[in-house]
Write a protein that holds these residues in place. Structure first.
Motif, PDB file in Angstrom:
ATOM      1  N   VAL A  45       0.819  -1.218   0.000  1.00 22.87           N
ATOM      2  CA  VAL A  45       0.000   0.000   0.000  1.00 22.87           C
ATOM      3  C   VAL A  45       0.848   1.262   0.000  1.00 22.87           C
ATOM      4  CG1 VAL A  45      -2.009  -1.111   1.048  1.00 22.87           C
ATOM      5  CG2 VAL A  45      -0.263  -0.082   2.523  1.00 22.87           C
ATOM      6  N   GLY A  46       2.165   1.097   0.142  1.00 19.80           N
ATOM      7  CA  GLY A  46       3.037   2.266   0.112  1.00 19.80           C
ATOM      8  C   GLY A  46       4.495   1.872   0.076  1.00 19.80           C
ATOM      9  N   LEU A  47       5.310   2.807  -0.376  1.00 22.36           N
ATOM     10  CA  LEU A  47       6.751   2.633  -0.356  1.00 22.36           C
ATOM     11  C   LEU A  47       7.322   3.573   0.695  1.00 22.36           C
ATOM     12  CD1 LEU A  47       7.479   2.511  -4.191  1.00 22.36           C
ATOM     13  CD2 LEU A  47       7.244   0.592  -2.604  1.00 22.36           C
ATOM     14  N   ALA A  48       8.295   3.090   1.450  1.00 21.24           N
ATOM     15  CA  ALA A  48       8.926   3.912   2.481  1.00 21.24           C
ATOM     16  C   ALA A  48      10.115   4.642   1.871  1.00 21.24           C
ATOM     17  CB  ALA A  48       9.375   3.030   3.648  1.00 21.24           C
ATOM     18  N   ALA A  49      10.159   5.935   2.074  1.00 18.23           N
ATOM     19  CA  ALA A  49      11.271   6.737   1.562  1.00 18.23           C
ATOM     20  C   ALA A  49      12.369   6.795   2.611  1.00 18.23           C
ATOM     21  CB  ALA A  49      10.787   8.146   1.229  1.00 18.23           C
ATOM     22  N   GLY A  50      13.600   6.589   2.158  1.00 20.82           N
ATOM     23  CA  GLY A  50      14.741   6.640   3.053  1.00 20.82           C
ATOM     24  C   GLY A  50      15.192   8.072   3.288  1.00 20.82           C
ATOM     25  N   SER A  51      16.086   8.256   4.228  1.00 23.23           N
ATOM     26  CA  SER A  51      16.571   9.594   4.563  1.00 23.23           C
ATOM     27  C   SER A  51      17.337  10.235   3.409  1.00 23.23           C
ATOM     28  CB  SER A  51      17.444   9.547   5.821  1.00 23.23           C
ATOM     29  OG  SER A  51      18.523   8.648   5.612  1.00 23.23           O
ATOM     30  N   SER A  52      17.923   9.426   2.530  1.00 20.44           N
ATOM     31  CA  SER A  52      18.668   9.970   1.396  1.00 20.44           C
ATOM     32  C   SER A  52      17.772  10.190   0.169  1.00 20.44           C
ATOM     33  CB  SER A  52      19.824   9.031   1.025  1.00 20.44           C
ATOM     34  OG  SER A  52      19.294   7.771   0.637  1.00 20.44           O
ATOM     35  N   GLY A  53      16.473   9.943   0.322  1.00 19.51           N
ATOM     36  CA  GLY A  53      15.541  10.181  -0.759  1.00 19.51           C
ATOM     37  C   GLY A  53      15.169   8.951  -1.554  1.00 19.51           C
ATOM     38  N   GLN A  62      -1.672  -7.258   5.394  1.00 20.32           N
ATOM     39  CA  GLN A  62      -1.775  -8.716   5.365  1.00 20.32           C
ATOM     40  C   GLN A  62      -2.645  -9.137   6.537  1.00 20.32           C
ATOM     41  OE1 GLN A  62       1.811 -11.016   6.233  1.00 20.32           O
ATOM     42  NE2 GLN A  62       1.346 -12.347   4.489  1.00 20.32           N
ATOM     43  N   GLY A  63      -3.692  -9.888   6.258  1.00 23.26           N
ATOM     44  CA  GLY A  63      -4.596 -10.327   7.325  1.00 23.26           C
ATOM     45  C   GLY A  63      -5.248  -9.185   8.060  1.00 23.26           C
ATOM     46  N   GLY A  64      -5.544  -8.096   7.368  1.00 27.51           N
ATOM     47  CA  GLY A  64      -6.187  -6.941   7.977  1.00 27.51           C
ATOM     48  C   GLY A  64      -5.265  -6.068   8.802  1.00 27.51           C
ATOM     49  N   GLU A  65      -3.985  -6.371   8.795  1.00 24.29           N
ATOM     50  CA  GLU A  65      -3.003  -5.631   9.594  1.00 24.29           C
ATOM     51  C   GLU A  65      -1.999  -4.923   8.682  1.00 24.29           C
ATOM     52  OE1 GLU A  65       0.333  -6.894  12.931  1.00 24.29           O
ATOM     53  OE2 GLU A  65      -1.372  -8.226  12.562  1.00 24.29           O
ATOM     54  N   LYS A  66      -1.641  -3.706   9.027  1.00 22.08           N
ATOM     55  CA  LYS A  66      -0.642  -2.969   8.258  1.00 22.08           C
ATOM     56  C   LYS A  66       0.736  -3.285   8.836  1.00 22.08           C
ATOM     57  CE  LYS A  66      -1.661   0.953   6.323  1.00 22.08           C
ATOM     58  NZ  LYS A  66      -1.977   2.348   6.022  1.00 22.08           N
ATOM     59  N   LYS A  67       1.675  -3.641   7.954  1.00 20.31           N
ATOM     60  CA  LYS A  67       3.022  -4.034   8.357  1.00 20.31           C
ATOM     61  C   LYS A  67       4.030  -3.339   7.455  1.00 20.31           C
ATOM     62  CE  LYS A  67       1.331  -8.679   9.487  1.00 20.31           C
ATOM     63  NZ  LYS A  67       1.517 -10.114   9.254  1.00 20.31           N
ATOM     64  N   SER A  68       5.296  -3.432   7.808  1.00 25.26           N
ATOM     65  CA  SER A  68       6.327  -2.851   6.944  1.00 25.26           C
ATOM     66  C   SER A  68       7.577  -3.724   6.950  1.00 25.26           C
ATOM     67  CB  SER A  68       6.675  -1.430   7.383  1.00 25.26           C
ATOM     68  OG  SER A  68       7.249  -1.432   8.666  1.00 25.26           O
ATOM     69  N   LEU A  69       8.328  -3.612   5.868  1.00 25.97           N
ATOM     70  CA  LEU A  69       9.616  -4.280   5.735  1.00 25.97           C
ATOM     71  C   LEU A  69      10.613  -3.262   5.209  1.00 25.97           C
ATOM     72  CD1 LEU A  69       8.658  -7.671   4.017  1.00 25.97           C
ATOM     73  CD2 LEU A  69       9.559  -7.373   6.320  1.00 25.97           C
ATOM     74  N   SER A  70      11.839  -3.339   5.707  1.00 23.38           N
ATOM     75  CA  SER A  70      12.897  -2.447   5.239  1.00 23.38           C
ATOM     76  C   SER A  70      13.860  -3.222   4.362  1.00 23.38           C
ATOM     77  CB  SER A  70      13.662  -1.868   6.433  1.00 23.38           C
ATOM     78  OG  SER A  70      12.804  -1.088   7.224  1.00 23.38           O
ATOM     79  N   GLY A  71      14.452  -2.517   3.406  1.00 24.52           N
ATOM     80  CA  GLY A  71      15.437  -3.146   2.533  1.00 24.52           C
ATOM     81  C   GLY A  71      15.215  -2.753   1.087  1.00 24.52           C
ATOM     82  N   SER A  72      15.966  -3.394   0.226  1.00 24.68           N
ATOM     83  CA  SER A  72      15.859  -3.121  -1.211  1.00 24.68           C
ATOM     84  C   SER A  72      14.486  -3.521  -1.723  1.00 24.68           C
ATOM     85  CB  SER A  72      16.925  -3.907  -1.981  1.00 24.68           C
ATOM     86  OG  SER A  72      18.205  -3.518  -1.566  1.00 24.68           O
ATOM     87  N   VAL A  73      13.995  -2.765  -2.694  1.00 22.62           N
ATOM     88  CA  VAL A  73      12.674  -3.025  -3.257  1.00 22.62           C
ATOM     89  C   VAL A  73      12.799  -3.164  -4.771  1.00 22.62           C
ATOM     90  CG1 VAL A  73      10.351  -2.093  -3.603  1.00 22.62           C
ATOM     91  CG2 VAL A  73      11.527  -1.728  -1.417  1.00 22.62           C
ATOM     92  N   VAL A  74      12.246  -4.233  -5.295  1.00 19.25           N
ATOM     93  CA  VAL A  74      12.157  -4.429  -6.741  1.00 19.25           C
ATOM     94  C   VAL A  74      10.676  -4.431  -7.078  1.00 19.25           C
ATOM     95  CG1 VAL A  74      12.576  -5.995  -8.671  1.00 19.25           C
ATOM     96  CG2 VAL A  74      14.276  -5.789  -6.836  1.00 19.25           C
ATOM     97  N   MET A  75      10.278  -3.522  -7.946  1.00 17.23           N
ATOM     98  CA  MET A  75       8.877  -3.464  -8.355  1.00 17.23           C
ATOM     99  C   MET A  75       8.722  -4.264  -9.647  1.00 17.23           C
ATOM    100  SD  MET A  75       7.387  -1.715  -6.003  1.00 17.23           S
ATOM    101  CE  MET A  75       5.809  -1.211  -6.621  1.00 17.23           C
TER     102      MET A  75
END
Length: 167
Positions: A45-53, A62-75
Motif C-alpha cells: 500500500v506504500g513505499l517507504a522513503a529513506g533519509s537519502s531520498g 496482510q490479514g487486515g493488519e498494516k506491516k512494513s519491511l525495510s530493505g531493497s525493493v524491486v517493483m
C-alpha cells in the motif's frame, strides 16, 4: 519446428512462466531465508522513503493488519491499461487510447506505477502503449470494454484472421 509459445494443455503461456518464477523464488527463499522472504495474501500500500531520498522498504497489508519491511525493493508488476477511468495512469499518459477496448482486465490498474510516483520515482514512456488489433468479442458482450486477445499461438498454429468480408 519450434513452438512459438510456452504453455501446457491446461495453462496459458503467461501462467506457466509465472508459476515457474514463483517456484524458483520459493526455492531461493527456502535455501536463503535471510536473503528472501515470500509473502502471500499481502498487498503493498506504500513505499517507504529513506533519509537519502531513495526507497527504503514497503508498507503492506496482510490479514487486515498494516506491516512494513525495510530493505531493497524491486517493483515487478502488471500493466495499466485495464483502468480506463478519468484518473487512471492510462488516461493521464495516453488519453487518446483510454476510450478504446482493452485486452487488460481491471487488475492491470497501474497500482505499482502510482506507488512509485508517490515517492518521486521516475517513470517514462507511459504514453507508449502497444495496441493489439487482434481481439475477440465475447458473444453477448459486444459493448464490453474488455476483449479477449487472440494470441500469436493462433497464428503460429496456422490460424488465419479474417475480417467481416472474409478477407
Amino acid at each position: 519446428r519450434q513452438p512459438r509459445t510456452i504453455g501446457t494443455k491446461t495453462h496459458f503461456p503467461g501462467a506457466v512462466v509465472t508459476y515457474a518464477a514463483i517456484h524458483l523464488l520459493q526455492q531461493v527463499a527456502s535455501a536463503k531465508p535471510d536473503r528472501l522472504q515470500v509473502l502471500t495474501s499481502a498487498r503493498v500500500v506504500g513505499l517507504a522513503a529513506g533519509s537519502s531520498g531513495g526507497v527504503s522498504g514497503v508498507v503492506f497489508e496482510q490479514g487486515g493488519e498494516k506491516k512494513s519491511l525495510s530493505g531493497s525493493v524491486v517493483m515487478a508488476s502488471g500493466g495499466y491499461a485495464g483502468d480506463t477511468s478519468a484518473t487512471s495512469v492510462l488516461s493521464r499518459h495516453a488519453p487518446d487510447l483510454a476510450h478504446l477496448p482493452t485486452t487488460n482486465d481491471e487488475r492491470a490498474s497501474g497500482d505499482a506505477l502510482t506507488l512509485c510516483s508517490n515517492v518521486g520515482a521516475a517513470v517514462e514512456d507511459l504514453d507508449k502503449v502497444e495496441v493489439f488489433p487482434t481481439a475477440a468479442i465475447i458473444p453477448g458482450q459486444d459493448d464490453a470494454n474488455f476483449k479477449v486477445v487472440i494470441s500469436d499461438a493462433i497464428s503460429g498454429a496456422g490460424g488465419k484472421l479474417l475480417n467481416a468480408q472474409g478477407k
